[in-house]
Design a protein around this motif. Structure first.
Motif, PDB file in Angstrom:
ATOM      1  N   GLY A   1       1.136  -1.147   0.029  1.00 56.86           N
ATOM      2  CA  GLY A   1      -0.112  -0.158  -0.098  1.00 56.86           C
ATOM      3  C   GLY A   1       0.810   1.135  -0.041  1.00 56.86           C
ATOM      4  O   GLY A   1       2.010   1.260  -0.407  1.00 56.86           O
ATOM      5  N   ASP A   2       0.099   2.412   0.384  1.00 50.28           N
ATOM      6  CA  ASP A   2       1.186   3.587   0.449  1.00 50.28           C
ATOM      7  C   ASP A   2       1.278   3.936   1.996  1.00 50.28           C
ATOM      8  O   ASP A   2       0.177   4.223   2.703  1.00 50.28           O
ATOM      9  CB  ASP A   2       0.536   4.557  -0.293  1.00 50.28           C
ATOM     10  CG  ASP A   2       1.355   5.756  -0.479  1.00 50.28           C
ATOM     11  OD1 ASP A   2       2.440   5.676  -0.508  1.00 50.28           O
ATOM     12  OD2 ASP A   2       0.535   6.982  -0.779  1.00 50.28           O
ATOM     13  N   PRO A   3       2.507   4.045   2.624  1.00 50.37           N
ATOM     14  CA  PRO A   3       3.973   4.114   1.813  1.00 50.37           C
ATOM     15  C   PRO A   3       4.079   2.430   1.702  1.00 50.37           C
ATOM     16  O   PRO A   3       3.678   1.555   2.315  1.00 50.37           O
ATOM     17  CB  PRO A   3       4.842   4.717   2.945  1.00 50.37           C
ATOM     18  CG  PRO A   3       4.080   4.610   4.241  1.00 50.37           C
ATOM     19  CD  PRO A   3       2.723   4.326   4.154  1.00 50.37           C
ATOM     20  N   ASP A   4       5.348   2.306   0.878  1.00 49.17           N
ATOM     21  CA  ASP A   4       5.695   0.985   0.764  1.00 49.17           C
ATOM     22  C   ASP A   4       6.840   0.577   1.753  1.00 49.17           C
ATOM     23  O   ASP A   4       6.788  -0.725   1.885  1.00 49.17           O
ATOM     24  CB  ASP A   4       6.580   1.206  -0.618  1.00 49.17           C
ATOM     25  CG  ASP A   4       6.113   1.600  -1.853  1.00 49.17           C
ATOM     26  OD1 ASP A   4       4.721   1.084  -2.109  1.00 49.17           O
ATOM     27  OD2 ASP A   4       6.500   2.501  -2.538  1.00 49.17           O
ATOM     28  N   TYR A   5       7.462   1.258   2.350  1.00 46.40           N
ATOM     29  CA  TYR A   5       8.566   0.717   3.207  1.00 46.40           C
ATOM     30  C   TYR A   5       8.173   1.670   4.678  1.00 46.40           C
ATOM     31  O   TYR A   5       8.327   2.915   4.378  1.00 46.40           O
ATOM     32  CB  TYR A   5       9.736   0.939   3.063  1.00 46.40           C
ATOM     33  CG  TYR A   5      10.116  -0.217   2.018  1.00 46.40           C
ATOM     34  CD1 TYR A   5      10.621  -1.222   2.269  1.00 46.40           C
ATOM     35  CD2 TYR A   5       9.758   0.075   0.733  1.00 46.40           C
ATOM     36  CE1 TYR A   5      10.784  -2.250   1.335  1.00 46.40           C
ATOM     37  CE2 TYR A   5      10.243  -0.833  -0.405  1.00 46.40           C
ATOM     38  CZ  TYR A   5      10.590  -2.049   0.117  1.00 46.40           C
ATOM     39  OH  TYR A   5      10.932  -3.085  -0.895  1.00 46.40           O
ATOM     40  N   VAL A   6       8.453   1.116   5.904  1.00 39.29           N
ATOM     41  CA  VAL A   6       8.668   1.729   7.058  1.00 39.29           C
ATOM     42  C   VAL A   6      10.146   1.771   7.599  1.00 39.29           C
ATOM     43  O   VAL A   6      10.629   0.504   7.731  1.00 39.29           O
ATOM     44  CB  VAL A   6       7.837   1.535   8.365  1.00 39.29           C
ATOM     45  CG1 VAL A   6       8.152   2.021   9.751  1.00 39.29           C
ATOM     46  CG2 VAL A   6       6.339   1.787   7.864  1.00 39.29           C
ATOM     47  N   LEU A   7      10.980   2.707   7.607  1.00 40.96           N
ATOM     48  CA  LEU A   7      12.448   2.800   7.927  1.00 40.96           C
ATOM     49  C   LEU A   7      12.325   3.183   9.417  1.00 40.96           C
ATOM     50  O   LEU A   7      12.162   4.165   9.692  1.00 40.96           O
ATOM     51  CB  LEU A   7      13.202   3.419   6.897  1.00 40.96           C
ATOM     52  CG  LEU A   7      12.874   3.068   5.558  1.00 40.96           C
ATOM     53  CD1 LEU A   7      13.908   4.086   4.666  1.00 40.96           C
ATOM     54  CD2 LEU A   7      13.274   1.605   5.212  1.00 40.96           C
ATOM     55  N   HIS A   8      13.273   2.162  10.000  1.00 42.73           N
ATOM     56  CA  HIS A   8      13.700   2.707  11.645  1.00 42.73           C
ATOM     57  C   HIS A   8      14.923   2.898  11.316  1.00 42.73           C
ATOM     58  O   HIS A   8      15.907   2.109  11.115  1.00 42.73           O
ATOM     59  CB  HIS A   8      13.412   1.312  12.454  1.00 42.73           C
ATOM     60  CG  HIS A   8      11.888   1.003  12.418  1.00 42.73           C
ATOM     61  ND1 HIS A   8      11.201   1.425  13.668  1.00 42.73           N
ATOM     62  CD2 HIS A   8      11.256   0.114  11.750  1.00 42.73           C
ATOM     63  CE1 HIS A   8       9.947   0.951  13.397  1.00 42.73           C
ATOM     64  NE2 HIS A   8       9.886   0.108  12.370  1.00 42.73           N
ATOM     65  N   VAL A   9      15.354   4.174  12.011  1.00 44.07           N
ATOM     66  CA  VAL A   9      16.844   4.575  11.688  1.00 44.07           C
ATOM     67  C   VAL A   9      17.344   5.194  12.878  1.00 44.07           C
ATOM     68  O   VAL A   9      16.962   5.268  13.924  1.00 44.07           O
ATOM     69  CB  VAL A   9      16.958   5.696  10.531  1.00 44.07           C
ATOM     70  CG1 VAL A   9      16.601   5.418   9.370  1.00 44.07           C
ATOM     71  CG2 VAL A   9      16.133   6.858  11.009  1.00 44.07           C
ATOM     72  N   HIS A  10      18.774   4.982  12.947  1.00 46.43           N
ATOM     73  CA  HIS A  10      19.498   5.390  14.258  1.00 46.43           C
ATOM     74  C   HIS A  10      20.187   6.625  13.799  1.00 46.43           C
ATOM     75  O   HIS A  10      21.179   6.660  12.830  1.00 46.43           O
ATOM     76  CB  HIS A  10      20.427   4.325  14.416  1.00 46.43           C
ATOM     77  CG  HIS A  10      21.229   4.636  15.777  1.00 46.43           C
ATOM     78  ND1 HIS A  10      20.749   4.507  16.924  1.00 46.43           N
ATOM     79  CD2 HIS A  10      22.584   4.928  15.779  1.00 46.43           C
ATOM     80  CE1 HIS A  10      21.602   4.965  17.945  1.00 46.43           C
ATOM     81  NE2 HIS A  10      22.760   5.172  17.192  1.00 46.43           N
ATOM     82  N   VAL A  11      19.881   7.738  14.580  1.00 44.15           N
ATOM     83  CA  VAL A  11      20.511   8.943  14.051  1.00 44.15           C
ATOM     84  C   VAL A  11      21.439   9.678  15.284  1.00 44.15           C
ATOM     85  O   VAL A  11      20.827   9.435  16.479  1.00 44.15           O
ATOM     86  CB  VAL A  11      19.538  10.018  13.668  1.00 44.15           C
ATOM     87  CG1 VAL A  11      19.994  11.300  13.340  1.00 44.15           C
ATOM     88  CG2 VAL A  11      18.823   9.813  12.479  1.00 44.15           C
ATOM     89  N   VAL A  12      22.511   9.673  15.119  1.00 43.01           N
ATOM     90  CA  VAL A  12      23.459  10.280  16.146  1.00 43.01           C
ATOM     91  C   VAL A  12      23.917  11.659  15.839  1.00 43.01           C
ATOM     92  O   VAL A  12      24.306  11.978  14.606  1.00 43.01           O
ATOM     93  CB  VAL A  12      24.584   9.507  16.543  1.00 43.01           C
ATOM     94  CG1 VAL A  12      25.400  10.003  17.528  1.00 43.01           C
ATOM     95  CG2 VAL A  12      24.173   8.079  16.685  1.00 43.01           C
ATOM     96  N   THR A  13      23.738  12.691  16.611  1.00 39.92           N
ATOM     97  CA  THR A  13      24.063  13.957  16.437  1.00 39.92           C
ATOM     98  C   THR A  13      24.793  14.412  17.905  1.00 39.92           C
ATOM     99  O   THR A  13      24.711  13.907  18.740  1.00 39.92           O
ATOM    100  CB  THR A  13      23.098  14.954  16.269  1.00 39.92           C
ATOM    101  OG1 THR A  13      22.095  15.027  17.136  1.00 39.92           O
ATOM    102  CG2 THR A  13      22.211  14.572  14.780  1.00 39.92           C
ATOM    103  N   LYS A  14      25.590  15.567  17.740  1.00 39.48           N
ATOM    104  CA  LYS A  14      26.329  16.110  18.887  1.00 39.48           C
ATOM    105  C   LYS A  14      25.550  16.678  20.103  1.00 39.48           C
ATOM    106  O   LYS A  14      25.782  16.642  21.245  1.00 39.48           O
ATOM    107  CB  LYS A  14      27.470  16.950  18.411  1.00 39.48           C
ATOM    108  CG  LYS A  14      27.046  17.976  17.726  1.00 39.48           C
ATOM    109  CD  LYS A  14      28.103  19.214  17.665  1.00 39.48           C
ATOM    110  CE  LYS A  14      27.809  20.462  17.106  1.00 39.48           C
ATOM    111  NZ  LYS A  14      28.911  21.669  16.985  1.00 39.48           N
TER     112      LYS A  14
END
Length: 55
Positions: free
Chosen positions: A32-45
């Protein structure tokens, strides 16, 4: 996320590249819409650096 083209070749190329993006922890394919769910790991200072991201 939604793929620009959802044909078999585009899906194959997208899925082949996923393991090479270390920030992606989990990619769940949906139908369906959306095609993918992305779980991301983001590191910032700090918080301002995080808020400056263009996600």
């Amino acid at each position: 996320m939604t793929l620009k083209e959802a044909n078999a070749k585009s899906v194959q190329v997208f899925e082949a590249r996923l393991p090479h993006v270390q920030e992606i922890i989990i990619a769940e394919r949906l139908f369906g819409d959306p095609d993918y769910v992305l779980h991301v790991h983001v590191v910032t200072k700090d918080l301002p650096a995080f808020q400056a991201l263009s996600l």
